[in-house]
Structures are given as structure tokens and as C-alpha cells.
Design a protein around this motif. Structure first.
Motif, PDB file in Angstrom:
ATOM      1  N   ILE A  94     -12.085   1.535  -7.209  1.00  0.00           N
ATOM      2  CA  ILE A  94     -11.492   0.383  -7.901  1.00  0.00           C
ATOM      3  C   ILE A  94      -9.985   0.353  -7.676  1.00  0.00           C
ATOM      4  CG2 ILE A  94     -10.996  -0.578 -10.185  1.00  0.00           C
ATOM      5  CD1 ILE A  94     -13.829   0.307 -11.004  1.00  0.00           C
ATOM      6  N   VAL A  95      -9.337   1.518  -7.755  1.00  0.00           N
ATOM      7  CA  VAL A  95      -7.889   1.592  -7.535  1.00  0.00           C
ATOM      8  C   VAL A  95      -7.553   1.180  -6.105  1.00  0.00           C
ATOM      9  CG1 VAL A  95      -5.936   3.182  -7.345  1.00  0.00           C
ATOM     10  CG2 VAL A  95      -7.421   3.265  -9.349  1.00  0.00           C
ATOM     11  N   ILE A  96      -8.314   1.675  -5.127  1.00  0.00           N
ATOM     12  CA  ILE A  96      -8.062   1.328  -3.720  1.00  0.00           C
ATOM     13  C   ILE A  96      -8.269  -0.168  -3.501  1.00  0.00           C
ATOM     14  CG2 ILE A  96      -8.951   1.625  -1.371  1.00  0.00           C
ATOM     15  CD1 ILE A  96      -9.408   4.596  -2.093  1.00  0.00           C
ATOM     16  N   ALA A  97      -9.319  -0.722  -4.084  1.00  0.00           N
ATOM     17  CA  ALA A  97      -9.564  -2.162  -3.945  1.00  0.00           C
ATOM     18  C   ALA A  97      -8.432  -2.963  -4.589  1.00  0.00           C
ATOM     19  CB  ALA A  97     -10.909  -2.520  -4.576  1.00  0.00           C
ATOM     20  N   CYS A 137      -5.364  -2.831  -2.285  1.00  0.00           N
ATOM     21  CA  CYS A 137      -5.557  -3.692  -1.109  1.00  0.00           C
ATOM     22  C   CYS A 137      -5.436  -5.167  -1.480  1.00  0.00           C
ATOM     23  CB  CYS A 137      -6.913  -3.424  -0.471  1.00  0.00           C
ATOM     24  SG  CYS A 137      -6.995  -1.843   0.394  1.00  0.00           S
ATOM     25  N   ILE A 138      -6.018  -5.527  -2.611  1.00  0.00           N
ATOM     26  CA  ILE A 138      -5.947  -6.926  -3.036  1.00  0.00           C
ATOM     27  C   ILE A 138      -4.502  -7.309  -3.346  1.00  0.00           C
ATOM     28  CG2 ILE A 138      -6.560  -8.498  -4.935  1.00  0.00           C
ATOM     29  CD1 ILE A 138      -9.333  -7.146  -4.931  1.00  0.00           C
ATOM     30  N   SER A 139      -3.782  -6.416  -4.036  1.00  0.00           N
ATOM     31  CA  SER A 139      -2.395  -6.761  -4.391  1.00  0.00           C
ATOM     32  C   SER A 139      -1.488  -6.794  -3.165  1.00  0.00           C
ATOM     33  CB  SER A 139      -1.844  -5.768  -5.422  1.00  0.00           C
ATOM     34  OG  SER A 139      -1.665  -4.494  -4.834  1.00  0.00           O
ATOM     35  N   LEU A 140      -1.833  -6.057  -2.133  1.00  0.00           N
ATOM     36  CA  LEU A 140      -1.012  -6.059  -0.920  1.00  0.00           C
ATOM     37  C   LEU A 140      -1.287  -7.266  -0.036  1.00  0.00           C
ATOM     38  CD1 LEU A 140      -1.054  -2.338   0.232  1.00  0.00           C
ATOM     39  CD2 LEU A 140       0.890  -3.612  -0.643  1.00  0.00           C
ATOM     40  N   PHE A 141      -2.539  -7.615   0.146  1.00  0.00           N
ATOM     41  CA  PHE A 141      -2.888  -8.549   1.209  1.00  0.00           C
ATOM     42  C   PHE A 141      -3.436  -9.896   0.755  1.00  0.00           C
ATOM     43  CE2 PHE A 141      -3.296  -4.266   3.027  1.00  0.00           C
ATOM     44  CZ  PHE A 141      -2.296  -4.352   3.956  1.00  0.00           C
ATOM     45  N   ARG A 142      -3.625 -10.115  -0.508  1.00  0.00           N
ATOM     46  CA  ARG A 142      -4.134 -11.425  -0.952  1.00  0.00           C
ATOM     47  C   ARG A 142      -3.010 -12.454  -0.852  1.00  0.00           C
ATOM     48  NH1 ARG A 142      -2.483 -12.640  -6.364  1.00  0.00           N
ATOM     49  NH2 ARG A 142      -1.386 -10.838  -7.185  1.00  0.00           N
TER      50      ARG A 142
END
Length: 117
Positions: free
Chosen positions: A23-26, A29-34
Motif C-alpha cells: 500500500i505504501v509503495i502504491a 507511485c501514485i503521488s509521484l506519477f499521477r
């Protein structure tokens, strides 16, 4: 001496840890690339800096043009200078056109052996 046995509940205890890590990794990733993530925010900041520089340059150019307009509206010396640059003349002046002088072409040195006296 006793050999330690593998704990059969070990994987069950680690499962929540793996889920939390996923969940932390997801989330990272979402906060970086969305859309509008950290990467997009960095790009936007760079674009903003560039545009602010261009705006400042245009403001300076605009101020220079305003000064030029004010000079052309009220300063007779500037008006006359600009008119001369455009090739205009005052009433009563005569224009003398002097053609540009063409430089004579340099002649090639004579070739040795020919035209001997």
C-alpha cells in the motif's frame, strides 16, 4: 542440542506487513506519477520560472517602447532623428544623391614567362 523448527505462523504474521508495504509503495507511485503528482509539480515549477523570466523581459521591453512613444510624441529632436533615419527631408532642403563609389577590381599579377619585353 535441539534444532529450531520453522514457525508455521511466521508467514501469517508477515502478511499484514507485506500488505502495508504494498500500500505504501502504491501510494508513493501514485503521488509521484499521477496527474499533478510530484513529477508534474516539478515540471510546472520549471515552466513557471521560465514564464516569469519571459514576462519580466517583456515588461522591460514594454517600458522601453513606452519611453520611445513618449519621446516621439513630444521631443522634436527625436522626431527629426527618426525622420532622417527614414529618409525624410525638411521643407526647403535639397537632396543630393551621391552614388556609391565602386572600388576598382584588383588586377591579377602577370604570369611569368608571358608578355616578356
Amino acid at each position: 542440542m535441539t534444532i529450531p523448527l520453522k514457525d508455521p505462523n511466521r508467514n501469517k504474521r508477515r502478511l499484514p506487513l507485506f500488505i502495508a508495504a504494498a500500500i505504501v509503495i502504491a501510494a508513493v507511485c501514485i503521488s509521484l506519477f499521477r496527474d499533478m503528482g510530484i513529477v508534474d509539480s516539478w515540471r510546472l515549477r520549471n515552466t513557471e520560472r521560465q514564464l516569469r523570466g519571459e514576462v519580466e523581459k517583456l515588461r522591460q521591453e514594454n517600458a522601453l517602447l513606452k519611453r520611445t512613444v513618449e519621446d516621439l510624441r513630444g521631443n522634436p529632436a527625436v522626431i527629426e532623428q527618426e525622420a532622417r533615419r527614414l529618409g525624410l527631408i525638411k521643407e526647403g532642403e535639397n537632396v543630393i544623391v551621391v552614388p556609391q563609389r565602386q572600388e576598382p577590381r584588383p588586377q591579377a599579377p602577370p604570369k611569368p614567362g608571358k608578355n616578356r619585353p
